[in-house]
Design an enzyme around this catalytic site. Structure first.
Site, PDB file in Angstrom:
ATOM      1  N   GLY A  10       0.612  -1.178  -2.821  1.00  0.00           N
ATOM      2  CA  GLY A  10      -0.315  -0.489  -1.921  1.00  0.00           C
ATOM      3  C   GLY A  10      -1.190   0.509  -2.667  1.00  0.00           C
ATOM      4  O   GLY A  10      -1.081   0.689  -3.888  1.00  0.00           O
ATOM      5  N   GLN A  11      -2.031   1.175  -1.888  1.00  0.00           N
ATOM      6  CA  GLN A  11      -2.980   2.143  -2.446  1.00  0.00           C
ATOM      7  C   GLN A  11      -2.258   3.254  -3.225  1.00  0.00           C
ATOM      8  O   GLN A  11      -2.508   3.493  -4.400  1.00  0.00           O
ATOM      9  CB  GLN A  11      -3.749   2.735  -1.258  1.00  0.00           C
ATOM     10  CG  GLN A  11      -5.052   3.347  -1.625  1.00  0.00           C
ATOM     11  CD  GLN A  11      -5.825   3.868  -0.408  1.00  0.00           C
ATOM     12  OE1 GLN A  11      -6.921   4.352  -0.594  1.00  0.00           O
ATOM     13  NE2 GLN A  11      -5.317   3.789   0.796  1.00  0.00           N
ATOM     14  N   LEU A  12      -1.321   3.905  -2.550  1.00  0.00           N
ATOM     15  CA  LEU A  12      -0.569   4.983  -3.191  1.00  0.00           C
ATOM     16  C   LEU A  12       0.510   4.420  -4.112  1.00  0.00           C
ATOM     17  O   LEU A  12       0.727   4.943  -5.216  1.00  0.00           O
ATOM     18  CB  LEU A  12       0.068   5.867  -2.110  1.00  0.00           C
ATOM     19  CG  LEU A  12       0.903   7.044  -2.607  1.00  0.00           C
ATOM     20  CD1 LEU A  12       0.084   7.981  -3.488  1.00  0.00           C
ATOM     21  CD2 LEU A  12       1.487   7.820  -1.428  1.00  0.00           C
ATOM     22  N   ALA A  59       4.215   1.323   4.597  1.00  0.00           N
ATOM     23  CA  ALA A  59       3.891   1.830   5.934  1.00  0.00           C
ATOM     24  C   ALA A  59       3.302   0.721   6.773  1.00  0.00           C
ATOM     25  O   ALA A  59       2.714  -0.222   6.237  1.00  0.00           O
ATOM     26  CB  ALA A  59       2.890   2.980   5.850  1.00  0.00           C
ATOM     27  N   TYR A  60       3.478   0.856   8.079  1.00  0.00           N
ATOM     28  CA  TYR A  60       2.694   0.066   9.032  1.00  0.00           C
ATOM     29  C   TYR A  60       1.489   0.949   9.323  1.00  0.00           C
ATOM     30  O   TYR A  60       1.589   1.942  10.036  1.00  0.00           O
ATOM     31  CB  TYR A  60       3.506  -0.211  10.306  1.00  0.00           C
ATOM     32  CG  TYR A  60       2.717  -0.996  11.335  1.00  0.00           C
ATOM     33  CD1 TYR A  60       2.867  -2.378  11.450  1.00  0.00           C
ATOM     34  CD2 TYR A  60       1.792  -0.361  12.177  1.00  0.00           C
ATOM     35  CE1 TYR A  60       2.129  -3.103  12.384  1.00  0.00           C
ATOM     36  CE2 TYR A  60       1.050  -1.084  13.107  1.00  0.00           C
ATOM     37  CZ  TYR A  60       1.228  -2.450  13.196  1.00  0.00           C
ATOM     38  OH  TYR A  60       0.486  -3.163  14.114  1.00  0.00           O
ATOM     39  N   THR A 100       1.921  11.872   7.555  1.00  0.00           N
ATOM     40  CA  THR A 100       0.506  11.823   7.927  1.00  0.00           C
ATOM     41  C   THR A 100       0.094  13.000   8.802  1.00  0.00           C
ATOM     42  O   THR A 100       0.930  13.569   9.519  1.00  0.00           O
ATOM     43  CB  THR A 100       0.222  10.513   8.699  1.00  0.00           C
ATOM     44  OG1 THR A 100      -1.112  10.546   9.218  1.00  0.00           O
ATOM     45  CG2 THR A 100       1.171  10.320   9.876  1.00  0.00           C
ATOM     46  N   ASP A 101      -1.182  13.308   8.769  1.00  0.00           N
ATOM     47  CA  ASP A 101      -1.767  14.322   9.648  1.00  0.00           C
ATOM     48  C   ASP A 101      -1.782  13.855  11.115  1.00  0.00           C
ATOM     49  O   ASP A 101      -1.940  14.659  12.020  1.00  0.00           O
ATOM     50  CB  ASP A 101      -3.212  14.607   9.215  1.00  0.00           C
ATOM     51  CG  ASP A 101      -4.023  13.327   9.090  1.00  0.00           C
ATOM     52  OD1 ASP A 101      -3.608  12.443   8.318  1.00  0.00           O
ATOM     53  OD2 ASP A 101      -5.059  13.198   9.776  1.00  0.00           O
ATOM     54  N   TYR A 124       1.161   5.124  16.376  1.00  0.00           N
ATOM     55  CA  TYR A 124       1.285   5.264  14.917  1.00  0.00           C
ATOM     56  C   TYR A 124       1.826   6.663  14.567  1.00  0.00           C
ATOM     57  O   TYR A 124       2.779   6.799  13.800  1.00  0.00           O
ATOM     58  CB  TYR A 124      -0.086   5.040  14.257  1.00  0.00           C
ATOM     59  CG  TYR A 124      -0.151   5.449  12.805  1.00  0.00           C
ATOM     60  CD1 TYR A 124       0.392   4.630  11.814  1.00  0.00           C
ATOM     61  CD2 TYR A 124      -0.743   6.647  12.421  1.00  0.00           C
ATOM     62  CE1 TYR A 124       0.346   5.014  10.472  1.00  0.00           C
ATOM     63  CE2 TYR A 124      -0.801   7.034  11.091  1.00  0.00           C
ATOM     64  CZ  TYR A 124      -0.260   6.216  10.123  1.00  0.00           C
ATOM     65  OH  TYR A 124      -0.304   6.592   8.801  1.00  0.00           O
ATOM     66  N   LYS A 128       5.400   7.561  12.762  1.00  0.00           N
ATOM     67  CA  LYS A 128       5.456   8.267  11.466  1.00  0.00           C
ATOM     68  C   LYS A 128       6.277   9.558  11.586  1.00  0.00           C
ATOM     69  O   LYS A 128       6.981   9.943  10.655  1.00  0.00           O
ATOM     70  CB  LYS A 128       4.040   8.590  10.970  1.00  0.00           C
ATOM     71  CG  LYS A 128       3.223   7.379  10.520  1.00  0.00           C
ATOM     72  CD  LYS A 128       3.749   6.749   9.235  1.00  0.00           C
ATOM     73  CE  LYS A 128       3.553   7.625   8.012  1.00  0.00           C
ATOM     74  NZ  LYS A 128       4.074   6.972   6.791  1.00  0.00           N
TER      75      LYS A 128
HETATM   76  N1  LIG Z   1      -4.189   5.502   3.839  1.00  0.00           N
HETATM   77  C1  LIG Z   1      -4.295   6.703   4.368  1.00  0.00           C
HETATM   78  O1  LIG Z   1      -5.395   7.242   4.524  1.00  0.00           O
HETATM   79  C2  LIG Z   1      -3.053   7.453   4.786  1.00  0.00           C
HETATM   80  C3  LIG Z   1      -3.203   8.597   5.586  1.00  0.00           C
HETATM   81  C4  LIG Z   1      -2.052   9.301   5.945  1.00  0.00           C
HETATM   82  C5  LIG Z   1      -0.806   8.883   5.512  1.00  0.00           C
HETATM   83  N2  LIG Z   1      -0.698   7.768   4.756  1.00  0.00           N
HETATM   84  C6  LIG Z   1       0.650   7.360   4.315  1.00  0.00           C
HETATM   85  O2  LIG Z   1       0.662   7.242   2.905  1.00  0.00           O
HETATM   86  C7  LIG Z   1       1.586   6.220   2.513  1.00  0.00           C
HETATM   87  C8  LIG Z   1       0.891   5.215   1.613  1.00  0.00           C
HETATM   88  O3  LIG Z   1      -0.193   4.630   2.332  1.00  0.00           O
HETATM   89  P1  LIG Z   1      -1.207   3.599   1.651  1.00  0.00           P
HETATM   90  O4  LIG Z   1      -2.580   3.896   2.153  1.00  0.00           O
HETATM   91  O5  LIG Z   1      -0.974   3.547   0.182  1.00  0.00           O
HETATM   92  O6  LIG Z   1      -0.733   2.243   2.330  1.00  0.00           O
HETATM   93  P2  LIG Z   1      -1.165   0.748   1.960  1.00  0.00           P
HETATM   94  O7  LIG Z   1      -2.255   0.720   0.952  1.00  0.00           O
HETATM   95  O8  LIG Z   1      -1.369   0.047   3.269  1.00  0.00           O
HETATM   96  O9  LIG Z   1       0.141   0.206   1.256  1.00  0.00           O
HETATM   97  C9  LIG Z   1       1.322   0.007   1.964  1.00  0.00           C
HETATM   98  C10 LIG Z   1       2.123  -1.023   1.191  1.00  0.00           C
HETATM   99  O10 LIG Z   1       3.359  -1.200   1.862  1.00  0.00           O
HETATM  100  C11 LIG Z   1       3.600  -2.574   1.989  1.00  0.00           C
HETATM  101  N3  LIG Z   1       4.430  -2.807   3.159  1.00  0.00           N
HETATM  102  C12 LIG Z   1       4.118  -2.679   4.463  1.00  0.00           C
HETATM  103  N4  LIG Z   1       5.164  -3.000   5.223  1.00  0.00           N
HETATM  104  C13 LIG Z   1       6.156  -3.334   4.386  1.00  0.00           C
HETATM  105  C14 LIG Z   1       7.492  -3.756   4.577  1.00  0.00           C
HETATM  106  N5  LIG Z   1       8.013  -3.914   5.809  1.00  0.00           N
HETATM  107  N6  LIG Z   1       8.265  -3.993   3.493  1.00  0.00           N
HETATM  108  C15 LIG Z   1       7.769  -3.851   2.240  1.00  0.00           C
HETATM  109  N7  LIG Z   1       6.500  -3.467   1.993  1.00  0.00           N
HETATM  110  C16 LIG Z   1       5.711  -3.213   3.061  1.00  0.00           C
HETATM  111  C17 LIG Z   1       2.231  -3.207   2.146  1.00  0.00           C
HETATM  112  O11 LIG Z   1       2.309  -4.557   1.826  1.00  0.00           O
HETATM  113  P3  LIG Z   1       1.245  -5.597   2.451  1.00  0.00           P
HETATM  114  O12 LIG Z   1      -0.032  -5.356   1.713  1.00  0.00           O
HETATM  115  O13 LIG Z   1       1.882  -6.907   2.187  1.00  0.00           O
HETATM  116  O14 LIG Z   1       1.138  -5.250   3.909  1.00  0.00           O
HETATM  117  C18 LIG Z   1       1.429  -2.387   1.147  1.00  0.00           C
HETATM  118  O15 LIG Z   1       1.541  -2.917  -0.158  1.00  0.00           O
HETATM  119  C19 LIG Z   1       2.123   5.640   3.834  1.00  0.00           C
HETATM  120  O16 LIG Z   1       3.313   6.285   4.197  1.00  0.00           O
HETATM  121  C20 LIG Z   1       1.044   5.996   4.835  1.00  0.00           C
HETATM  122  O17 LIG Z   1       1.508   6.059   6.171  1.00  0.00           O
HETATM  123  C21 LIG Z   1      -1.787   7.029   4.372  1.00  0.00           C
END
Ligand SMILES: NC(=O)c1ccc[n+]([C@@H]2O[C@H](COP(=O)([O-])OP(=O)(O)OC[C@H]3O[C@@H](n4cnc5c(N)ncnc54)[C@H](OP(=O)(O)O)[C@@H]3O)[C@@H](O)[C@H]2O)c1
Length: 290
Positions: A10-12, A59-60, A100-101, A124, A128
């Site tokens: 994922g991104q992070l 995350a979902y 998350t915020d 969501y 969270k």
């Molecule tokens: N993005 C934002 O702006 C944001 C804001 C606030 C908080 N956050 C939090 O920051 C954290 C990182 O977010 P991110 O943006 O890096 O998320 P992301 O890019 O969507 O990456 C999430 C990763 O988790 C994988 N994943 C999802 N469900 C899974 C499961 N059941 N088992 C194993 N892997 C699974 C996804 O795989 P697939 O690609 O196969 O789905 C993806 O590689 C999360 O906790 C998110 O809630 C993010």
């Protein structure tokens, strides 16, 4: 340290693997390696690998989709964290998880602090929040609340969309009345590393870049950093129908993290470093003839 990273693609997750990879024994797990919603698989993998630290980047994240798919959201954002926390507890590993915020109501008039009461307005956000609570089942845990992440390897965040549009001479529609604190994934990864080095009191920490802005303000900064004039079109939150309600004021204060010895760079500094990195990557890839 032996560090298991879930959601490694994922991104992070990508930034975390990169940050810890050279100095630690990192086990990056994608969804294909371990689906964290499968409790028995989580328990078995953690027991077999015996990491010192589990960093959960899964995350979902489909905020609007969660309104109609609450079960999937709660399985991915809450029950999966419970499984990871219990597996971590069984081997006395530390669990790092990201929040998350969106757990706040967005009605504040100053950046939220960790002790402000959560009032999520979306499925969501609720899922969270439950995940944050479940993370505390680990013997030691850190929940880092992040917001508006950007800078991941696949460059697909809202910030990337703004950079791409301005670079390509396209108009940009951006909220002028939604206040945020963007978070650069490399800075979040650095803060995570420093937290695991310093080991302040476990619990919840806001981990965002310093300062606040609106999405329109961020677009103006991108315009400045790129040195390109753009057609920026302000949009009001109320004029865009969305399935899930989002907090309108969702800036987070990172003062607790700073007090623990981990000050975060400003979002403008983070954005400038990210844009410079993207430019460098473009020059390198076009120079390599690929
Ligand atoms: N993005 C934002 O702006 C944001 C804001 C606030 C908080 N956050 C939090 O920051 C954290 C990182 O977010 P991110 O943006 O890096 O998320 P992301 O890019 O969507 O990456 C999430 C990763 O988790 C994988 N994943 C999802 N469900 C899974 C499961 N059941 N088992 C194993 N892997 C699974 C996804 O795989 P697939 O690609 O196969 O789905 C993806 O590689 C999360 O906790 C998110 O809630 C993010």
């Amino acid at each position: 340290m032996r560090i298991m990273v879930t959601g490694a693609a994922g991104q992070l997750g990508g930034a975390i693997v990169q940050r810890f990879g050279s100095a630690h024994d990192v086990l990056p797990l994608t969804r294909g390696d371990l689906d964290v919603t499968r409790e028995a698989d989580v328990a078995r993998t953690v027991a077999a690998e015996r990491p010192d630290v589990i960093i959960n980047c899964t995350a979902y994240n489909d905020v609007d989709g969660a309104e109609a798919h609450a079960r999937e959201a709660f399985e991915g954002n809450a029950l999966a964290v419970l499984a990871l926390a219990r597996a971590a507890r069984d081997i006395s590993a530390t669990l790092v998880h990201y929040g998350t915020d969106f757990i706040f109501d967005g009605l504040a008039d100053r950046p939220y602090i960790e002790s402000d009461p959560p009032r999520p307005a979306s499925v969501y956000g609720m899922s969270k929040l439950l995940g944050e609570w479940f993370a505390a089942d680990a013997s030691a845990h850190y929940v880092l609340r992040v917001e508006s992440l950007f800078g991941g390897p696949r460059a697909r965040s809202s910030v990337d969309r703004i950079i791409d549009a301005i670079s390509g001479g396209q108009p940009v529609r951006a909220f002028s009345d939604r206040t945020v604190t963007p978070s650069y994934v490399n800075d979040v990864a650095d803060a995570t590393a420093r937290l695991l080095d310093g080991r302040p009191e476990p619990g919840v920490y806001h981990c965002v870049n310093s300062g606040t802005t609106t999405w329109l303000g961020l677009a103006e900064e991108v315009e400045r950093v790129l040195g390109r004039r753009a057609d920026l079109q302000p949009v009001a939150v109320a004029s865009v129908p969305m399935k899930a309600q989002r907090p309108q004021y969702c800036a987070l204060s990172n003062r607790k993290l700073a007090a623990a010895g981990i000050p975060m760079p400003t979002w403008q500094d983070a954005l400038a470093r990210y844009v410079a990195g993207r430019r460098q990557a473009t020059v390198t890839s076009s120079g390599s003839g690929n």
